[in-house]
Design a protein around this motif. Structure first.
Motif, PDB file in Angstrom:
ATOM      1  N   ALA A 272      -8.087  -5.197   2.450  1.00 15.02           N
ATOM      2  CA  ALA A 272      -6.757  -4.645   1.783  1.00 15.02           C
ATOM      3  C   ALA A 272      -6.367  -5.668   1.791  1.00 15.02           C
ATOM      4  O   ALA A 272      -4.852  -5.567   0.659  1.00 15.02           O
TER       5      ALA A 272
ATOM      6  N   ILE B  60      -6.384  -7.860  -2.003  1.00 16.24           N
ATOM      7  CA  ILE B  60      -5.742  -6.258  -3.109  1.00 16.24           C
ATOM      8  C   ILE B  60      -4.304  -6.884  -3.180  1.00 16.24           C
ATOM      9  O   ILE B  60      -3.749  -6.387  -4.257  1.00 16.24           O
ATOM     10  N   THR B  61      -3.295  -6.146  -1.307  1.00 16.51           N
ATOM     11  CA  THR B  61      -2.359  -6.755  -2.092  1.00 16.51           C
ATOM     12  C   THR B  61      -1.710  -7.854  -2.644  1.00 16.51           C
ATOM     13  O   THR B  61      -0.572  -7.848  -2.904  1.00 16.51           O
TER      14      THR B  61
ATOM     15  N   GLN C 286      -2.350   5.156   0.709  1.00 14.41           N
ATOM     16  CA  GLN C 286      -3.846   4.616   0.746  1.00 14.41           C
ATOM     17  C   GLN C 286      -3.446   3.936   2.773  1.00 14.41           C
ATOM     18  O   GLN C 286      -4.801   3.556   3.139  1.00 14.41           O
ATOM     19  N   TRP C 287      -2.412   4.165   2.917  1.00 16.05           N
ATOM     20  CA  TRP C 287      -2.940   3.721   5.276  1.00 16.05           C
ATOM     21  C   TRP C 287      -3.099   4.824   5.426  1.00 16.05           C
ATOM     22  O   TRP C 287      -3.554   4.270   6.511  1.00 16.05           O
TER      23      TRP C 287
ATOM     24  N   LYS D 126      -5.710 -10.145  -5.987  1.00 14.11           N
ATOM     25  CA  LYS D 126      -6.858  -9.965  -6.328  1.00 14.11           C
ATOM     26  C   LYS D 126      -7.232 -11.826  -6.848  1.00 14.11           C
ATOM     27  O   LYS D 126      -8.211 -10.955  -7.526  1.00 14.11           O
TER      28      LYS D 126
ATOM     29  N   LEU E 204       1.130  -1.508  -0.183  1.00 17.66           N
ATOM     30  CA  LEU E 204       0.464   0.278  -0.154  1.00 17.66           C
ATOM     31  C   LEU E 204       1.354   1.063  -0.156  1.00 17.66           C
ATOM     32  O   LEU E 204       2.369   0.914   0.435  1.00 17.66           O
ATOM     33  N   GLU E 205       0.542   2.426  -0.879  1.00 19.20           N
ATOM     34  CA  GLU E 205       1.165   3.958  -0.432  1.00 19.20           C
ATOM     35  C   GLU E 205       0.968   4.337   0.692  1.00 19.20           C
ATOM     36  O   GLU E 205      -0.466   4.041   1.051  1.00 19.20           O
TER      37      GLU E 205
ATOM     38  N   LEU F 240      -7.046   3.906   4.725  1.00 19.89           N
ATOM     39  CA  LEU F 240      -7.066   3.190   5.699  1.00 19.89           C
ATOM     40  C   LEU F 240      -7.381   3.559   7.057  1.00 19.89           C
ATOM     41  O   LEU F 240      -8.224   2.807   7.971  1.00 19.89           O
TER      42      LEU F 240
ATOM     43  N   PHE G  69     -11.462   2.748  -1.500  1.00 17.54           N
ATOM     44  CA  PHE G  69     -10.228   3.630  -1.272  1.00 17.54           C
ATOM     45  C   PHE G  69      -8.834   3.217  -2.275  1.00 17.54           C
ATOM     46  O   PHE G  69      -7.915   3.418  -2.900  1.00 17.54           O
ATOM     47  N   LEU G  70      -9.019   1.416  -2.246  1.00 16.76           N
ATOM     48  CA  LEU G  70      -7.784   0.730  -2.600  1.00 16.76           C
ATOM     49  C   LEU G  70      -7.744   0.550  -4.228  1.00 16.76           C
ATOM     50  O   LEU G  70      -7.064  -0.912  -4.607  1.00 16.76           O
TER      51      LEU G  70
ATOM     52  N   VAL H 271     -13.498   0.108   1.230  1.00 20.73           N
ATOM     53  CA  VAL H 271     -12.086  -0.107   1.390  1.00 20.73           C
ATOM     54  C   VAL H 271     -11.273  -0.220   0.010  1.00 20.73           C
ATOM     55  O   VAL H 271     -10.826  -0.376  -0.570  1.00 20.73           O
TER      56      VAL H 271
END
Lengths: 278, 226
Positions: free
Chosen positions: B83, B86-87, B6-7, B90, B2-3, B10, B42-43, B39
């Protein structure tokens, strides 16, 4: 005969403000009702929502223009145990506000531990009736309706959940404060009134219908997205997981095990598929 | 990974979700059906968030987050699952393993909730009836709300950081042995079963049967005309 046996105070939800109930400004009622949304912010093991109740009743104390010497007594009176369902807590808050107002007017003197005893006696039914209404019926109704809408119309599902539940709780918070204020020390009769619980039964029926639709839609959608060979194993995993989870939760077991069971049945179906593919 | 922005989003949203769960205002933005897709949005993957949100919401459709009861913190757990999924790529498998990762994260949230309540005891004992008036009472009370937010931030930070390491490894390890489509059949089946089990008492299956018939009729009409 029935009228002779029941005093006016025992008739349940009051239809209109009785003549002896002094009016409370709408701004004060609105402040208490809005604050009641945060009644559980300082939830604790010893007094539960005691500080929350005090926080909610501060606008009433300001409206009653308590003298500097009256504040310590007011704070002490409302620091005893208080526990209720947050969505119908304004019923208790309304009754307590009425007791404070009557005390200030001199209509009803407050004995030392009267508020504490009143709050303790009110806590259990306020929690039980509210939990039955909101956590066991209205929340499942809005949650399952939201899931159904989400499956068919995407983000409208979450919007339905938030808007629908907020409308329910706003209506109940406002109405229950009024009933509590009008009933005062006779507020227990409102809790006994079956009309307070009637919406729960109806919301429960809507929730059950949504659950039936969701079961069918999920099954058909999941099966429809699978190409060819997996469908028998997938259908079996879905149905076995559904039956076992339904029985599990119906027996009041924690839903965490339903998730573990679902993963377990999926894993077993995977193993079965591997074995039979050979 | 996450960038930074984004943190930040979150963590702030986790604070609000933890507060909305019990401390207030309880408008149910904290429910998985709402927090999951937010969420995801956002991500960068709203649909993944919505899918996980629906699955978790169905599984916990009958959970009672009533006052004194301690419960698995599925609301923060769902945020964490979205979250991490996604990281972790997916994929269907990563999503299923992320859902399982939700359980230890929920237990951490549950433990921190108990700590929160004990701190609530201290807040109440700090009240001084002789000197405390409206604003001071509000400040003391709302410090409990701030603590709930801190609890949410801590839970999501630990859950996403550890989940980012554990979930991809676990997915790699179980990947060859499982068919993720079948895992999801089990998860969604369990969700449907929980929804039926929770609402069974209202009509002993009659209303559910009616709902099922309406869904079948709608599906058949869709097949015929759509």
């Amino acid at each position: 005969m029935a009228d002779q046996e029941h005093t006016p105070a025992q008739r349940g939800i009051p239809k209109r403000t009785p003549a002896d109930a002094p009016p409370i400004p709408r701004s004060v009622q609105a402040q208490v009702v809005v604050r009641s949304a945060w009644i559980q912010s300082s939830l604790n093991y010893q007094g539960m929502q005691n500080l929350g109740r005090l926080f909610c009743l501060v606008p009433v104390a300001r409206w009653l223009k308590l003298e500097k010497s009256e504040w310590p007594g007011f704070v002490r009176r409302h620091l005893g145990l208080f526990n209720s369902n947050p969505f119908i807590s304004p019923l208790g808050l309304g009754a307590l506000a009425r007791l404070e107002a009557d005390h200030k007017r001199g209509a009803q003197p407050l004995a030392g531990s009267m508020i504490e005893r009143f709050s303790e006696r009110l806590s259990t039914p306020l929690g039980a009736v509210g939990d039955e209404l909101f956590w066991a019926a209205v929340r499942p109704q809005m949650v399952l309706l939201g899931c159904l809408v989400a499956l068919t119309a995407g983000m409208w599902g979450p919007i339905t959940l938030v808007v629908g539940f907020t409308a329910w709780q706003a209506l109940y918070r406002w109405k229950t404060f009024t009933w509590g204020w009008v009933s005062g020390s006779q507020v227990a009769s409102v809790l006994r009134d079956r009309r307070l619980r009637l919406p729960a039964q109806r919301a429960g029926l809507v929730a059950a219908a949504c659950a039936g639709s969701l079961g069918v839609l999920l099954f058909l959608r999941h099966q429809g997205q699978i190409a060819g060979g997996h469908s028998w194993w997938s259908g079996a995993a879905f149905l076995v997981a559904a039956v076992s989870a339904g029985i599990w939760v119906h027996a009041q077991r924690p839903p965490t095990w339903a998730l573990i069971g679902g993963l377990g049945w999926g894993l077993l179906a995977s193993v079965g598929e591997h074995l039979f593919a050979r | 990974m996450l960038e930074f922005h984004q943190w930040v989003i979150l963590l702030l949203f986790a604070a609000f979700v933890a507060q909305d769960t019990t401390a207030g205002p309880q408008i149910l933005v904290s429910e998985p059906l709402v927090s999951g897709p937010l969420v995801g949005w956002f991500l960068g993957d709203l649909n993944l968030g919505l899918f996980i949100g629906i699955a978790v919401q169905l599984l916990w459709s009958g959970a009672v987050p009533a006052g004194s009861a301690l419960f698995l913190d599925v609301n923060i757990g769902t945020m964490c699952a979205v979250a991490v999924a996604i990281t972790a790529g997916k994929t269907l498998l990563a999503m299923a393993v992320s859902l399982a990762w939700m359980i230890p994260v929920g237990l951490l949230g549950c433990g921190l909730t108990a700590l929160n309540r004990r701190l609530g005891d201290r807040i109440v004992s700090s009240v001084r009836p002789e000197s405390d008036r409206g604003r001071l009472i509000a400040l003391r009370h709302l410090s409990g709300w701030a603590l709930a937010g801190a609890r949410g931030m801590l839970t999501i930070a630990v859950g996403v950081l550890l989940g980012g390491m554990v979930v991809p490894s676990l997915a790699l390890w179980v990947g060859p042995a499982v068919n993720p489509v079948l895992l999801w059949a089990g998860i969604l089946g369990a969700g449907a079963g929980v929804a039926l089990g929770v609402t069974w008492r209202y009509s002993h299956g009659k209303a559910a049967m009616l709902g099922a018939l309406v869904a079948i009729a709608a599906w058949l009409l869709g097949m015929r005309f759509g």
